[in-house]
Design an enzyme around this catalytic site. Structure first.
Site, mmCIF file in Angstrom:
data_model
loop_
_atom_site.group_PDB
_atom_site.id
_atom_site.type_symbol
_atom_site.label_atom_id
_atom_site.label_comp_id
_atom_site.label_asym_id
_atom_site.label_seq_id
_atom_site.Cartn_x
_atom_site.Cartn_y
_atom_site.Cartn_z
ATOM 1 N N THR A 1 -5.278 8.191 7.598
ATOM 2 C CA THR A 1 -5.121 6.929 6.794
ATOM 3 C C THR A 1 -6.874 6.804 6.395
ATOM 4 O O THR A 1 -7.540 6.754 7.498
ATOM 5 C CB THR A 1 -4.617 5.924 7.263
ATOM 6 O OG1 THR A 1 -4.472 4.764 6.551
ATOM 7 C CG2 THR A 1 -4.863 5.685 8.990
ATOM 8 N N GLY A 2 -6.724 6.130 5.374
ATOM 9 C CA GLY A 2 -8.189 5.783 5.002
ATOM 10 C C GLY A 2 -8.708 6.231 3.711
ATOM 11 O O GLY A 2 -7.893 6.398 2.815
ATOM 12 N N ARG B 1 -6.310 9.233 -10.705
ATOM 13 C CA ARG B 1 -6.975 9.454 -9.080
ATOM 14 C C ARG B 1 -5.844 10.112 -8.116
ATOM 15 O O ARG B 1 -5.005 9.075 -8.171
ATOM 16 C CB ARG B 1 -7.720 8.396 -8.718
ATOM 17 C CG ARG B 1 -8.343 8.765 -7.235
ATOM 18 C CD ARG B 1 -7.603 8.392 -5.936
ATOM 19 N NE ARG B 1 -8.488 8.219 -4.898
ATOM 20 C CZ ARG B 1 -7.783 7.886 -3.571
ATOM 21 N NH1 ARG B 1 -6.587 7.491 -3.742
ATOM 22 N NH2 ARG B 1 -8.402 8.180 -2.620
ATOM 23 N N SER C 1 0.838 -1.160 -0.089
ATOM 24 C CA SER C 1 -0.176 0.161 -0.049
ATOM 25 C C SER C 1 0.789 1.026 0.106
ATOM 26 O O SER C 1 0.280 2.306 0.270
ATOM 27 C CB SER C 1 -0.895 0.097 1.182
ATOM 28 O OG SER C 1 -0.095 -0.613 2.327
ATOM 29 N N THR D 1 -2.064 3.265 4.047
ATOM 30 C CA THR D 1 -1.038 4.529 3.951
ATOM 31 C C THR D 1 -0.250 4.475 5.273
ATOM 32 O O THR D 1 -0.578 4.365 6.280
ATOM 33 C CB THR D 1 -1.819 5.804 3.773
ATOM 34 O OG1 THR D 1 -2.265 5.835 2.484
ATOM 35 C CG2 THR D 1 -0.735 6.995 3.686
ATOM 36 N N THR E 1 1.996 6.845 0.341
ATOM 37 C CA THR E 1 0.787 5.817 -0.196
ATOM 38 C C THR E 1 1.087 5.414 -1.560
ATOM 39 O O THR E 1 1.386 6.105 -2.365
ATOM 40 C CB THR E 1 -0.378 6.247 0.197
ATOM 41 O OG1 THR E 1 -1.092 5.299 0.193
ATOM 42 C CG2 THR E 1 -0.938 7.393 -0.694
#
Ligand code: SD4
Length: 364
Positions: free
Chosen positions: A271-272, A248, A104, A220, A238
């Protein structure tokens, strides 16, 4: 003349009206703001941090997820040698960037739906200087490129081909970042091509190894540090959400979204699902709440509350954001939506360990 906003900020009720939870509203109404910005309304005063809100220790390094453990170790080496927090966070997050097992971040990261590994990163120092790269390909250490953007250019962010050319001109080697493992997974994904930004992890808390495993398809690393001089810095890097659309960019390179540092107040990171963080400018919000007197924990909970509010608390099962924050005294706060978030913490007394964050949704 007192504006409606100034009036609201001066009252607990007003803070509640602005979306601040009631308990925090009451505290903020009596709190002294901190920092130069706040000084225009009130004299510059120090903030009293309530005890028991965290460790209150410095120097300190915190970072997101289990892969934060080896990253923190690398950062701590810099801090223990008397180094600058900025150097520490850069050294720290370079560890997962180079680790192909961390799928990731950086090398070995999962690609977008067209099979390209595209990287986002940002860095911010104690002077409020910031640098970022987004949609960067073929460079293993985007965090170091972000730092060069900060230090060598008049800009904050370079993206895509421009960022890659700048990196190469700075001597960063180019290489293919798509590993066989990531390519195989991606080809498997192509069969359904179902885009799921959040897939629940197998319980990352059930393993004790330092190997990353945490949330399904993204993790991340965001890191915050205070050095021995009491200066703060942060870094975030990330490969973004797996199988995102080509082009994106998420929150991770956006200053104020995934990372914000104010040396007079504190620092926050995320993060998320980046789209959620960007729509609420979470890290900036959290630092500003701390400036107004919120503890790091209260500020992180409020950051999550803003996201819940946008969703009207409806169905949060597919929504995940985690915030991690420190104030300049070394108090720590963390909160997330799903019951999975863990962060690594390192200080002189306790060494490096993994901590379970509190969360809005509880484990079933
Ligand atoms: C993104 N925020 O690209 C990143 C992904 C992430 O844990 O943090 N995953 O939206």
């Amino acid at each position: 003349m007192t504006t409606r906003r100034e009036f609201l900020i001066g009252t607990g009720a007003g803070l509640t009206a602005l979306g601040v939870t009631q308990a925090m509203g009451a505290r903020l109404a009596g709190a002294q703001p901190v920092g130069q910005g706040a000084g225009s309304r009130m004299p510059l005063v120090d903030r009293i941090v309530p005890p028991g809100e965290g460790l209150g220790r410095k120097p300190l390094v915190v970072s997101t997820w289990r892969h934060g453990l080896p990253a923190n170790e690398a950062a701590w080496k810099v801090i223990a040698d008397g180094g600058r927090a900025l150097d520490a966070v850069e050294a720290g997050v370079r560890v997962p960037e180079a680790d192909p097992e961390v799928m990731s971040v950086g090398y070995g990261g999962r690609p977008d739906r067209e099979g390209h590994v595209t990287l986002d990163a940002c860095i911010m120092d104690e002077h409020g200087q910031a640098g970022a790269v987004a949609f960067l390909e073929n460079i293993m250490h985007p965090i170091s490129v972000a730092r060069k953007v900060m230090e060598l250019t008049p800009h904050v962010m370079l993206v895509g081909e421009g960022a890659r050319r700048f990196a190469v001109a700075q001597g960063f080697p180019e290489q293919d970042l798509l590993t066989d493992k990531a390519r195989t997974e991606w080809r498997e994904w192509l069969k359904s091509s179902e885009y799921k930004p959040w897939t629940p992890p197998t319980d990352p808390r059930s393993t004790s190894s330092a190997k990353p495993s945490a949330s399904g398809n993204h993790d991340t690393i965001s890191m915050l540090a205070i050095d021995a001089d009491g200066n703060l810095s942060g870094a975030c890097t990330t490969s973004g959400l797996a199988y995102k659309m080509h082009g994106r960019v998420g929150d991770s390179p956006i200053i104020g979204a995934a990372l914000f540092v104010d040396n007079e107040v504190g620092a926050a990171c995320a993060t998320g699902i980046g789209e959620e963080v960007m729509k609420t400018l979470g890290s900036f919000l959290i630092v500003e709440l701390m400036r107004q007197g919120a503890t790091p924990q209260e500020a992180c909970e409020e950051g999550i509350a803003r996201i819940r509010h946008r969703h009207r608390d409806d169905d949060l099962s597919q929504v995940q954001v985690a915030y991690l924050a420190i104030d300049r005294h070394g108090n720590v706060g963390a909160y997330d939506i799903q019951p999975w978030f863990q962060y690594a913490i390192t200080d002189a007394e306790g060494g490096t360990r993994l901590v379970d964050s509190d969360s809005y949704l509880k484990k079933k």
